[in-house]
Design an enzyme around this catalytic site. Sequence first.
Site, short mmCIF file in Angstrom:
data_model
loop_
_atom_site.label_atom_id
_atom_site.label_comp_id
_atom_site.label_asym_id
_atom_site.label_seq_id
_atom_site.Cartn_x
_atom_site.Cartn_y
_atom_site.Cartn_z
N HIS A 75 0.83 -1.21 0.00
CA HIS A 75 0.00 0.00 0.00
C HIS A 75 0.86 1.25 0.00
CE1 HIS A 75 -3.48 -2.61 1.27
NE2 HIS A 75 -3.85 -2.00 0.18
N ARG B 208 -16.38 20.95 2.17
CA ARG B 208 -17.05 20.09 3.15
C ARG B 208 -16.67 20.61 4.54
NH1 ARG B 208 -15.65 15.61 -0.82
NH2 ARG B 208 -17.59 14.52 -1.26
N ARG C 172 -20.44 24.64 1.94
CA ARG C 172 -21.60 23.82 2.28
C ARG C 172 -21.73 23.81 3.79
NH1 ARG C 172 -21.83 17.54 0.75
NH2 ARG C 172 -20.39 17.39 2.49
N GLU D 46 -29.33 15.87 -3.79
CA GLU D 46 -28.77 14.55 -3.50
C GLU D 46 -29.82 13.61 -2.92
OE1 GLU D 46 -25.54 14.98 -0.68
OE2 GLU D 46 -26.59 16.54 0.43
N ASN E 69 -22.86 11.16 -5.12
CA ASN E 69 -22.54 10.07 -4.19
C ASN E 69 -23.80 9.67 -3.41
OD1 ASN E 69 -19.98 10.72 -5.02
ND2 ASN E 69 -19.45 11.82 -3.15
N ARG F 252 -23.93 3.66 0.29
CA ARG F 252 -22.71 3.97 -0.47
C ARG F 252 -21.47 3.30 0.09
NH1 ARG F 252 -22.30 10.48 0.49
NH2 ARG F 252 -20.06 10.38 0.35
C1 PEP Z 1 -22.35 13.78 -2.60
O1 PEP Z 1 -23.19 13.27 -1.88
O2 PEP Z 1 -22.20 13.47 -3.80
C2 PEP Z 1 -21.42 14.79 -2.06
C3 PEP Z 1 -20.62 15.46 -2.85
O3 PEP Z 1 -21.39 14.98 -0.72
P1 PEP Z 1 -20.70 13.99 0.34
O4 PEP Z 1 -19.86 13.01 -0.43
O5 PEP Z 1 -19.89 14.87 1.23
O6 PEP Z 1 -21.86 13.38 1.01
MG MG Z 2 -23.69 14.10 0.02
#
Ligand code: PEP
Ligand code: MG
Length: 817
Positions: A448, A555, A591, A684, A707, A718
């Site tokens: 790694h 973030r 955000r 989202e 995401n 996820r």
């Molecule tokens: C997402 O959800 O695509 C995003 C960019 O926010 P996060 O990954 O911080 O949840």
């Molecule tokens: Mg998100």
Amino acid sequence: MIQLGLRNVGLNVEVSSKEEAIRKAGRLLAESEHIQSEYIESMMAREATANTFLGNGIAIPHGLPKDRDLILKTGISVVQIPHGVEWNPGERVHLVVGIAAKSDEHLQILTNLTHVLDDPATIDRLTRTNNPDEIIERLTRGSSSDSGGSEAEGDFDQFVDLPILGKAGLHARPATAFVNLAKSFESDVRVRYRDQVANGKSLMSLLKLGVEEGQTIRVMAQGADAAEALRSLQAAVEAGLEEEEEPAQTPLITLPALDLEGEAISGVSASPGIAIAPFYPYRRGRIQFSETADDPEQEVIRLRHAIDQARAELQRLYDDMRQRSGEAQAAIFAAHQELLDDPELLEATTAQIPPNHSAAWAWQRTYEDRAKSLAALKDAVLAGRAADVRDVGQRVLKYLADHVEAGSDLPDHPVILLADDLTPSDTAGFDPVQIQGFCTAAGGATSHTAIIARSLNIPAVVGAGEAILSLQEGTTGILDGNGGKLYPHPNEADLQRAQQAQTEQRALQDVEQQTRFAPALTTDGHRIEVVANIGSPEEAEQAVQAGGEGVGLLRTEFLFLGRDQAPSEAEQQQALQRMAQALNGLPLIVRTLDIGGDKAVPYLNLAKEENPFLGVRGIRLCFQQPDLFEAQLRAIYEAAKTGYLRIMFPMIATLEDLRAAKTIAESVRNTVNGPPVEIGMMVEVPSAVLLADQFAREVDFFSIGTNDLTQYLLAMDRGHPALAKQADGLHPTVLRAIAHTVEAAKAAGKWVGVCGGVASESLGAMILSGLGVAELSVSIPSIPTVKAALRRQSFAQMQRLARRALQCATAAEVRSL
Ligand code: PEP
Ligand code: MG
């Protein structure tokens, strides 16, 4: 096996203090003739010198070692306190396990407790049960019947034979996925490979099997949900167990090796490129600890705490690496956390502590043992995992040590770093500007450490042997990462040739780098804004250096992670101002806090969620904690007085959410007399897509978080070990949702960005641009590549590509475009 009788269990006890709880536990032991009553005073005295809080609502009071002769026979008592009692400030206890230990038998109970500790559902059950047998059974259960136990012994009747198809066999990442999935079932899971049987819920146990590519394993299960477990594990193994190709961070062009006149030390090429710089020997600090300790209980507690601290540190590293280089590179630290959670390591260590060994000694012995047996495996990839086990081992050991000698500082000038061996954590902390290249005596190309070096674009040679360790600090050498060689004493001609080759190679490699400041203008003149996802003030500067045209997603929760308390308003404001300053007039989309889901912040003491991704997360948490939210908004509006900021709200699911968030923001703006700031929202959550026309009227912009949108559209967590791979952001469902959102925004005259992971992929960037997305917010290392990919196409081509993608039936079809 230690006996825990009915007489020693007190149910439904109400106490008003910790002292009262300890006395109750002591009295149960005295009444059942395990101790003389004077031992209770010894238990009280012990509290003054030791912390007996084990974690998660459990404490284990016991007496001073010098008073062992007051113990008549080894035993334990359990006091169940459903309402809890404060043990230390902020730590409540619901189960008090009083220990009177004449010998070491009670250690099995401690081991069982350490398993229970990681299982909140069991703790909850034991805290509420009216049936003392349930407590007795759980605490005295022998390790053989414990699903978290060590090496498994026999076969089970229900099984399925499966070939392991991944390129590197059952190595750390697929094995982690397997273990995580196995743990989600109640049944015991075992894996047979040739003549060995492993516990399918223990990563270490699985890795030790040494399963290579193409070999068949027998997955066996026994218990209530055995059939279901086998079905799921079969599906996961057949789907490749999260096996991913290492992302193509390495240059597309194969670089030629240098062929110089001077003497060369040969090793293995781990990361391409040429470095010319002075040598810098690097030594990690030595960890010192005493081998003995006279209180086994205290050592078990120290071990637990050290593991917790190491786990928190790994989470910070994971978050940081994910932010710097993406999810795939960060995955190694998730696997390290998994190693820490391995019941086998904990159990083997606990067993070695009595009668008088220190936790540090037992821990080091256990992980070294494991590392050695991995290193002995034939398969190079699996053998390479020994370094990971040692890395994790040392991380914990540091917290158990009496003294950690200071190691070398990281250099503050460009060097070729020389080391005996490097752990993935060492490499993850390297700054590619100062560490031009590195060479290690040990190690292999599949470690790694090597993978991280490639992702950071640091030329590296590994396995060059001990000779490199005696090279003189400060002497200029040449490291040829392409040919796997280190030239310790290059002559003038060698240096010139290397410099020339370095220049040529950099020119070839850096076509993208060199044009990173040029806009992403398609061949037919359509411009797409390429901005960065960042999580810290330093990254704002890095984003600009990488060619970012602003920040599309800050973030902010990263400013809150890895610390004991929330940053003050002033600190937040300062961080935002620093970023805005680094961006020098380019936009910064801030955000607001998106805590919850997979991002936990321990000091906020959030309630445990049954479904964290569907729970109080993002804006919902901010509504519940208005002080936190308003402080952040005040910092944003103060910073907006001197920089170009935009505000974006996460996890907006309803118009009421959006309106409430905007009302709070506006009221905060008025109180601080802040300037007007554009307000946007993350798209989202599926409801935001379907109602995009309504939302578009009330915001200035949308940024699509693919995401989360993918996980919510496909109903696939996820981070789920078996599902995450199918949760592909390029799934046609997601693309149709994006197309719908773009149409709705356009009709209202608003623009749309994408800040989820697919924007950082060249194919994703092209499809999204073709769908009409105006701004792509990507990871910093991807900025030059994404811009170059967009510049190579016409907008008309990308629109055609997007139309074809929308017609695909599966994510695989989209990817094959
Ligand atoms: C997402 O959800 O695509 C995003 C960019 O926010 P996060 O990954 O911080 O949840
Ligand atoms: Mg998100």
